[in-house]
Design a protein around this motif. Structure first.
Motif, PDB file in Angstrom:
ATOM      1  N   LEU C  19       0.817  -1.217   0.000  1.00  0.00           N
ATOM      2  CA  LEU C  19       0.000   0.000   0.000  1.00  0.00           C
ATOM      3  C   LEU C  19       0.851   1.267   0.000  1.00  0.00           C
ATOM      4  O   LEU C  19       0.365   2.352  -0.321  1.00  0.00           O
ATOM      5  CB  LEU C  19      -0.951   0.001   1.198  1.00  0.00           C
ATOM      6  CG  LEU C  19      -2.320  -0.620   0.931  1.00  0.00           C
ATOM      7  CD1 LEU C  19      -2.999  -0.999   2.229  1.00  0.00           C
ATOM      8  CD2 LEU C  19      -3.198   0.344   0.138  1.00  0.00           C
ATOM      9  N   CYS C  22       1.383   1.728  -3.832  1.00  0.00           N
ATOM     10  CA  CYS C  22       0.300   1.389  -4.756  1.00  0.00           C
ATOM     11  C   CYS C  22      -1.049   1.641  -4.123  1.00  0.00           C
ATOM     12  O   CYS C  22      -1.324   1.123  -3.032  1.00  0.00           O
ATOM     13  CB  CYS C  22       0.453  -0.084  -5.140  1.00  0.00           C
ATOM     14  SG  CYS C  22      -1.068  -0.970  -5.452  1.00  0.00           S
ATOM     15  N   LYS C  23      -1.878   2.430  -4.783  1.00  0.00           N
ATOM     16  CA  LYS C  23      -3.216   2.725  -4.250  1.00  0.00           C
ATOM     17  C   LYS C  23      -4.311   2.269  -5.217  1.00  0.00           C
ATOM     18  O   LYS C  23      -5.459   2.682  -5.094  1.00  0.00           O
ATOM     19  CB  LYS C  23      -3.371   4.242  -4.026  1.00  0.00           C
ATOM     20  CG  LYS C  23      -2.306   4.883  -3.165  1.00  0.00           C
ATOM     21  CD  LYS C  23      -2.418   4.464  -1.723  1.00  0.00           C
ATOM     22  CE  LYS C  23      -1.560   5.346  -0.831  1.00  0.00           C
ATOM     23  NZ  LYS C  23      -1.248   4.705   0.439  1.00  0.00           N
ATOM     24  N   ALA C  25      -6.471  -0.756  -7.009  1.00  0.00           N
ATOM     25  CA  ALA C  25      -6.900  -2.161  -6.940  1.00  0.00           C
ATOM     26  C   ALA C  25      -7.796  -2.472  -8.132  1.00  0.00           C
ATOM     27  O   ALA C  25      -8.644  -1.657  -8.508  1.00  0.00           O
ATOM     28  CB  ALA C  25      -7.650  -2.416  -5.639  1.00  0.00           C
ATOM     29  N   LEU C 104     -11.726  -2.383   0.368  1.00  0.00           N
ATOM     30  CA  LEU C 104     -10.494  -1.853  -0.240  1.00  0.00           C
ATOM     31  C   LEU C 104     -10.282  -0.398   0.165  1.00  0.00           C
ATOM     32  O   LEU C 104      -9.179   0.031   0.493  1.00  0.00           O
ATOM     33  CB  LEU C 104     -10.569  -1.978  -1.772  1.00  0.00           C
ATOM     34  CG  LEU C 104     -10.572  -3.414  -2.311  1.00  0.00           C
ATOM     35  CD1 LEU C 104     -10.956  -3.419  -3.800  1.00  0.00           C
ATOM     36  CD2 LEU C 104      -9.200  -4.074  -2.120  1.00  0.00           C
ATOM     37  N   PHE C 109      -6.879   1.942  -0.384  1.00  0.00           N
ATOM     38  CA  PHE C 109      -6.831   2.005  -1.856  1.00  0.00           C
ATOM     39  C   PHE C 109      -7.644   3.204  -2.316  1.00  0.00           C
ATOM     40  O   PHE C 109      -8.732   3.451  -1.802  1.00  0.00           O
ATOM     41  CB  PHE C 109      -7.350   0.702  -2.477  1.00  0.00           C
ATOM     42  CG  PHE C 109      -6.409  -0.442  -2.259  1.00  0.00           C
ATOM     43  CD1 PHE C 109      -5.282  -0.594  -3.066  1.00  0.00           C
ATOM     44  CD2 PHE C 109      -6.612  -1.348  -1.217  1.00  0.00           C
ATOM     45  CE1 PHE C 109      -4.384  -1.634  -2.841  1.00  0.00           C
ATOM     46  CE2 PHE C 109      -5.729  -2.382  -0.986  1.00  0.00           C
ATOM     47  CZ  PHE C 109      -4.605  -2.529  -1.797  1.00  0.00           C
TER      48      PHE C 109
END
Lengths: 255, 255, 255, 255, 255, 255
Positions: C19, C22-23, C25, C104, C109
């Motif tokens: 996380l 990377c955000k 999904a 999420l 995310f």
């Protein structure tokens, strides 16, 4: 622009401007259901619309209000055996009313008056009021036109007061509804439990209730004496209702 | 009686009689939502009503139909930042549509056409169709007037085709809607994901979607070139839509 | 660890670490429904999974993403007359999608892409997007792979584009799906209202819709020309879709 | 075709044919939720899938069955403080299970076995069974793999039996799950009401329950002694479970 | 005032005062369902009420508590083939429990104990606990009296432990319930899947479950040996349960 | 067995036998809500229970009936600011009522009378009646004891008639409810919209309604003159109500 209280006729900028001088919104609620051989299916929503528009006009100079489009469908399963009746479920109707009020509330209207013309809607309206309670800033009022009559005026009409009866036919007629004059009939309606459950809003004494279909209590769809209806009676009743409705709006404007 | 296709103007006996020659019911569906500075909140339900009534009149001699009261409230949460917009929840709207169709079905109508004027209603209408599937005898059809235009006619209007745009303003104007001519504005609308999510019904190429508020893509509430609108364009589009709508009703009458 | 974009293959600490870089999904959505005599029931979820995994791999070096387990069941009541089809209700499916997105979102995310492979799911996905609107911080995007094709690529396949057709069979084949090559059939599908309701995603002109069972329009379950399908066509389409999908992810990463 | 018990790998005609020799469907149910630092989020659905597939293979020659796609998401709100966990609402999950069973029932499957791998799903499964009761012809059975162990086998593992514990880790490991061997930890878990509410499926004596978040009883996400886990223990447990599961399917096949 | 722990017997000012020394509320939950030829329909709610009132009395001097009115109706569809049984839906029951807890929470009660006497209610209670989780400040505990027995005490009764059995009859009898002594019967109940699904709470070994009607496993409504019941056994069990229940309340009072 | 009309005191065989001579079931409905400083929270359900049991006793020799356990919780959100009040949601309450009636109907009871003691329950009861309409064979009647009084008897009590008022206190007292005699207070209650919305069941003239909290209209929780209450008045009212209730049961027994 005529009928400048009509929300739907305005642009959003006009509503924005109007909100500076007016925090009261009126919502007419009716039904699309049988009203016997002389009155059209629109009767309840026609009457509710007329009362609301006329009250808006009467109070306009002293107090601005807006009127939303009329809720034309109501809760009418008990009339479904008569062709053309359209019914919402009670949940659909109460959700619809709550959705409309929440929208008005979000825009800044502080007082909302539900002007109802159909007895069958009362439970759903009550559900909506309860569901909004504590979840909405606006005060939501519920006024049935037939409860704005007062006891006295009822004396001029032939009981029972129920459905497409003397009172309702007179009112609709005076308000300009299409009336098939020579199709009017009289039918007092059947008492489902004598002494306790009778189709008459003006009845006194002990009372109970039960769910039923209109076909069980009337063949024509009428419960009352519609042949007794006249435009003159209609005018007297309408005047009283409008006077009370206007006075009611005046009262809540002060709160 | 004028507009004798109007269900609500009839008594239940008149509906009963009409059902002997007619099994098709039309239900106009719109919204009460902002349409920029030049068009009133009623635009979507005004247009849907006009198209439905005019189609009923055009086909009347060859095919009787009935038209129910218009569903005047739609699904419009994305417009709530513009004053006056009223939105139902998607569930309320789909339930309302299903309730109306079930009522019509119960009376014996065999084909029901939902004539929709608001893109935001499409999901709820689809829900209603799915929910009724297998639970209703009547065939329920869904026709958006803007999908009755065909590709060719779109060429006469300036894109984007979206909201209070050239096409919609022209149509509303020709159909008699109140238009604040000198308040018309042009605003092309913002693309939320360039190349994939753009406010234009006529866009081609790869596309995706996302939920958003109109305020994110337009300040005025307009997405399109409403200054390009003319009654003449409106007439051309309206004629095409009506021709297709009438042809559609003719086709389903045969099934 | 292979396929290190797979959320379910990670421990919670690995997700926590991921996380930080990377955000985004991705959630593949398909169905378990009949696809004619040559393609298995898994086709829609197989394709959605393949597209999503491959896009994740392609973009990996420039942009990390995670991919959740595939939603393997969709909305398919119209296919229930063909054995083996499993359908969720529309409400179950939309709730499931919303539940996954909310989970999420809660973990941080910020962009979620629903990669859908089944047209029948579109309404439920739309419901989910609407229900989450205003209640979720993450932006939730909806991309159907068949809308990532663009108009041009459609020219290489034989219409209609609908179900287990030339396009879908070619794509599934190239992506490694089990194809019973010699069971492939051609069946154009029946138009339910000629000129208005036809089973072809590439049709132009006026259009309306209705709810129906696939048995009403096809005997084999196929609507299209699956005998025309080739892996080569599949490759061309898949390459285009992947290129667009990767470009889409790249675009939303910038927002 | 390998794994020919997999429903999703078949065409609808293959399912139709299979239904002539087989009326039993198995539905694996798991979750996507944290399992401590050594096991991936997929653990519950991985285990449920493995048990179901292996049981199908073991019984294949004597009794055909089909296995649906695995329900990979479960009810896991109590794990949401650990990154990556995805939870459905209890209603979504029970609706999903019921929808799948109704679909199988409609195709003619007469016995359905829900093979569950996640304790948190038990309430939703119970809801689904209750909701289907009287509304479905098929018999729907619910079997948790950890209740197929029997009391004896539990003696080989170190208590508590709870989450990512000795037993679960051993089983997952033997079944081929990714295990981060050196990340394994021991954490006995906190008793929320000593003597009454303790995280141990094998506890005896008076007991009560309460809703809680896993963070309240464990820091690592583990409740149990995962360092004690071995593939050998896993094999013993798996063999027992499979033996019982196969015996169970054999029993219901006779009914 | 006798039984001064009874919430319903107090005025609101008395509750307000009591809240200063007491934050624990107990809610007895039972059912109105058949209990064979010797025990009345009230058995489950009678027992739950008795245990709760007696526990309140026992702990009174050391710890004040309040007891709400008993939930007298439970989830009992599986008993509906026996006359007089009244069942709520699982959703109604769980909503009712949640509503009551939310009300208590709002008044300032910090610990709520649901004292349940009917196995069929467990799923609904679990739903309620899950639904409240994160939405309520109070801790809500769930204690079934039959899980307060412990393993040892079970040895004094004849298995199976299930319904109107030796254990339940003994307990009810000692607690003062009306028992038609000479109508008592013995019926062991039918195993629905031998070795896996048997009506006995004290059974060990592998187990699964299925939804069924009691008529499938017993003719009399009894599963167990009620002729073995004695008030003496009842006293032993009741004493143990009360001791544990009081100890449990003492424990949670400390938290 | 005393009070042999009590359903819950019977075994299922006794109910089966009773059903041969009796098809009428009575369901008392009340609330658990504040009733000012002199009356306990149980007042509404105490009164409803007393009226129902006494009516059952009075009519016993001529007409057998059964009485179910009392619904002790009602719809009381407007009283939540007074400690101890417990409220169900309107949906929970209406579902509960419908569930109970459906159970009775399934056993063969043909007439069900809901004997209600709390005005706040009326909407939920109405919902239940509407929901059951067309889905239940039994006739379900709704009788509020305060509507069994008739107009005349109201003359002996001091208005307003509303909550813990002269009438209610007198009735409760005579029926044996705990009354804290010297805590009685007089508080007329505030009119929310003068001339239209006043807390008085006996008010005449135009009226409207609004949702509110009792704290807005009373400090003590009382609306009325409870110091005027006497057991003698109570007796007169109770006698009238019982006479009417018995007469009502007699009437419906004939239908």
């Amino acid at each position: 622009m005529e009928k400048e209280y009509l929300l739907a006729n305005m642009t959003w900028q006009e509503v924005e401007k109007r909100l500076k001088e007016c925090k009261i919104a009126l919502v007419p609620i009716g039904s699309t259901e049988q009203h016997g051989p002389a009155l059209p299916l629109s009767t309840d929503h026609y009457i509710a619309t007329q009362f609301t528009h006329r009250a808006a006009e009467m109070i306009w100079d002293e107090q601005k209000v807006v009127v939303t489009p009329t809720i034309t469908f109501g809760f009418s399963p008990h009339h479904m055996e008569f062709k053309g009746t359209i019914t919402l479920s009670e949940l659909t109707l109460s959700s619809m009313i709550a959705d409309i009020c929440h929208s008005l509330d979000q825009h800044g209207f502080e007082k909302i008056v539900l002007v109802n013309g159909h007895g069958g809607n009362e439970t759903a309206i009550s559900n909506a009021l309860h569901d909004m309670h504590g979840n909405i800033d606006a005060k939501v009022y519920h006024a049935n036109w037939y409860n704005m009559v007062g006891e006295k005026i009822r004396e001029i009409v032939t009981p029972p007061l129920y459905h497409a009866c003397d009172m309702e036919t007179s009112v609709a007629w005076y308000l300009g509804q299409r009336v098939l004059e020579d199709k009017r009939v009289d039918e007092p309606g059947k008492s489902l439990v004598p002494g306790f459950i009778s189709p008459d809003m003006s009845a006194t004494g002990p009372r109970a209730s039960v769910s039923y279909n209109f076909k069980e209590i009337t063949n024509s769809g009428v419960v009352g004496y519609s042949t007794q209806a006249t435009k003159e009676k209609g005018k007297q009743i309408v005047d009283t209702v409008l006077e009370n409705l206007v006075r009611f709006i005046r009262e809540i404007a002060k709160i």
